[in-house]
Write a protein that holds these residues in place. Structure first.
Motif, PDB file in Angstrom:
ATOM      1  N   ILE A 222      -3.580   1.672  10.874  1.00 47.62           N
ATOM      2  CA  ILE A 222      -4.839   1.521  11.617  1.00 47.62           C
ATOM      3  C   ILE A 222      -5.692   0.408  11.027  1.00 47.62           C
ATOM      4  CG2 ILE A 222      -7.035   2.686  12.115  1.00 47.62           C
ATOM      5  CD1 ILE A 222      -5.342   5.282  12.460  1.00 47.62           C
ATOM      6  N   SER A 223      -5.650   0.239   9.714  1.00 45.95           N
ATOM      7  CA  SER A 223      -6.441  -0.822   9.087  1.00 45.95           C
ATOM      8  C   SER A 223      -5.984  -2.215   9.532  1.00 45.95           C
ATOM      9  CB  SER A 223      -6.380  -0.707   7.563  1.00 45.95           C
ATOM     10  OG  SER A 223      -5.107  -1.092   7.081  1.00 45.95           O
ATOM     11  N   LEU A 224      -4.750  -2.334  10.014  1.00 48.87           N
ATOM     12  CA  LEU A 224      -4.230  -3.630  10.470  1.00 48.87           C
ATOM     13  C   LEU A 224      -4.527  -3.922  11.943  1.00 48.87           C
ATOM     14  CD1 LEU A 224      -0.718  -3.482   8.769  1.00 48.87           C
ATOM     15  CD2 LEU A 224      -2.699  -4.801   8.025  1.00 48.87           C
ATOM     16  N   THR A 225      -4.993  -2.949  12.685  1.00 49.61           N
ATOM     17  CA  THR A 225      -5.156  -3.138  14.127  1.00 49.61           C
ATOM     18  C   THR A 225      -6.120  -4.257  14.512  1.00 49.61           C
ATOM     19  OG1 THR A 225      -6.749  -1.324  14.232  1.00 49.61           O
ATOM     20  CG2 THR A 225      -4.470  -0.806  14.781  1.00 49.61           C
TER      21      THR A 225
ATOM     22  N   LYS B 213      -1.706   8.782   5.018  1.00 48.79           N
ATOM     23  CA  LYS B 213      -1.883   7.489   4.344  1.00 48.79           C
ATOM     24  C   LYS B 213      -1.232   6.374   5.148  1.00 48.79           C
ATOM     25  CE  LYS B 213      -1.413   4.969   0.102  1.00 48.79           C
ATOM     26  NZ  LYS B 213      -1.049   4.912  -1.267  1.00 48.79           N
TER      27      LYS B 213
ATOM     28  N   ASP C 160      -3.379   5.546   8.120  1.00 47.99           N
ATOM     29  CA  ASP C 160      -4.571   4.800   7.707  1.00 47.99           C
ATOM     30  C   ASP C 160      -4.249   3.328   7.465  1.00 47.99           C
ATOM     31  OD1 ASP C 160      -6.166   7.040   7.890  1.00 47.99           O
ATOM     32  OD2 ASP C 160      -6.113   7.482   5.727  1.00 47.99           O
ATOM     33  N   VAL C 161      -3.119   3.063   6.823  1.00 48.32           N
ATOM     34  CA  VAL C 161      -2.724   1.683   6.544  1.00 48.32           C
ATOM     35  C   VAL C 161      -2.441   0.938   7.849  1.00 48.32           C
ATOM     36  CG1 VAL C 161      -0.944   0.234   5.487  1.00 48.32           C
ATOM     37  CG2 VAL C 161      -1.861   2.179   4.229  1.00 48.32           C
TER      38      VAL C 161
ATOM     39  N   GLN D 191       0.814  -1.217   0.000  1.00 41.57           N
ATOM     40  CA  GLN D 191       0.000   0.000   0.000  1.00 41.57           C
ATOM     41  C   GLN D 191       0.847   1.267   0.000  1.00 41.57           C
ATOM     42  OE1 GLN D 191      -0.807  -2.437   2.539  1.00 41.57           O
ATOM     43  NE2 GLN D 191      -3.026  -2.634   2.545  1.00 41.57           N
TER      44      GLN D 191
END
Length: 179
Positions: free
Chosen positions: A130-133, A124, A127-128, A74
């Motif tokens: 946080i998307s994995l948390t 960005k 966001d990437v 990403q």
């Protein structure tokens, strides 16, 4: 008379030179020279000891590599330029800022990049991450998991009724009445 003629000739020569330049290059501001770009040494994990990595980023080398492997697709830009900021440098700058609680300027200096560049990729990258948390951070949400966690903390050092810790910080929380 001769002085006036010389001044007129100079003005006429300057006007001719101005007319030869495109409009965006005309005027006194074009006389400035372009500053040479300075590229600082960018940070990597190589050469750092494990305890230094943990102290700076609050994660060990293996956790950072695992996180990097998840986010590289990403964060890798589609255009390849000679002075592109590698995903590892971006991640380390963001982790340093989050771990230290400092400002963008400090994170950028440590990583060897400019603050505007850091500011450009920070949203960005966050966001990437946080998307994995949800895959990596969870709270024991069943009675069985809570009991196992309490038992684990009690076995570590005799902490009774503990079901979570944040960065090894002890926060006094009033327990609910139904425990």
């Amino acid at each position: 008379m001769e002085v006036l003629f010389i001044q007129h000739a100079r003005r006429h020569r300057a006007q001719e030179q101005q007319q030869q330049l495109p409009p965006y290059q005309q005027g006194p501001q074009r006389q400035r020279r372009r500053q040479e770009r300075i590229f600082r040494t960018r940070i990597t994990l190589q050469g750092l000891r494990e305890r230094d990595i943990i102290q700076r980023y609050r994660l060990n080398w293996q956790a950072i590599q695992q996180l990097l492997s998840h986010i590289v697709p990403q964060l890798t830009p589609s255009l390849q330029t000679p002075h592109i900021i590698p995903p590892e440098t971006k991640l380390l700058a963001v982790l340093h800022m989050l771990a230290s609680g400092s400002f963008q300027t400090t994170g950028a200096l440590v990583a060897g990049i400019s603050q505007p560049s850091f500011s450009a990729f920070l949203p960005k990258d966050l966001d990437v991450i946080i998307s994995l948390t949800p895959c990596h951070i969870s709270f024991p949400n069943t009675q069985q998991k809570q009991q196992e966690t309490k038992q684990g903390f009690y076995q570590i050092n005799g902490f009774p009724h503990v079901i979570g810790a944040i960065d090894c910080t002890h926060v006094r929380i009033v327990p609910p009445e139904h425990l």
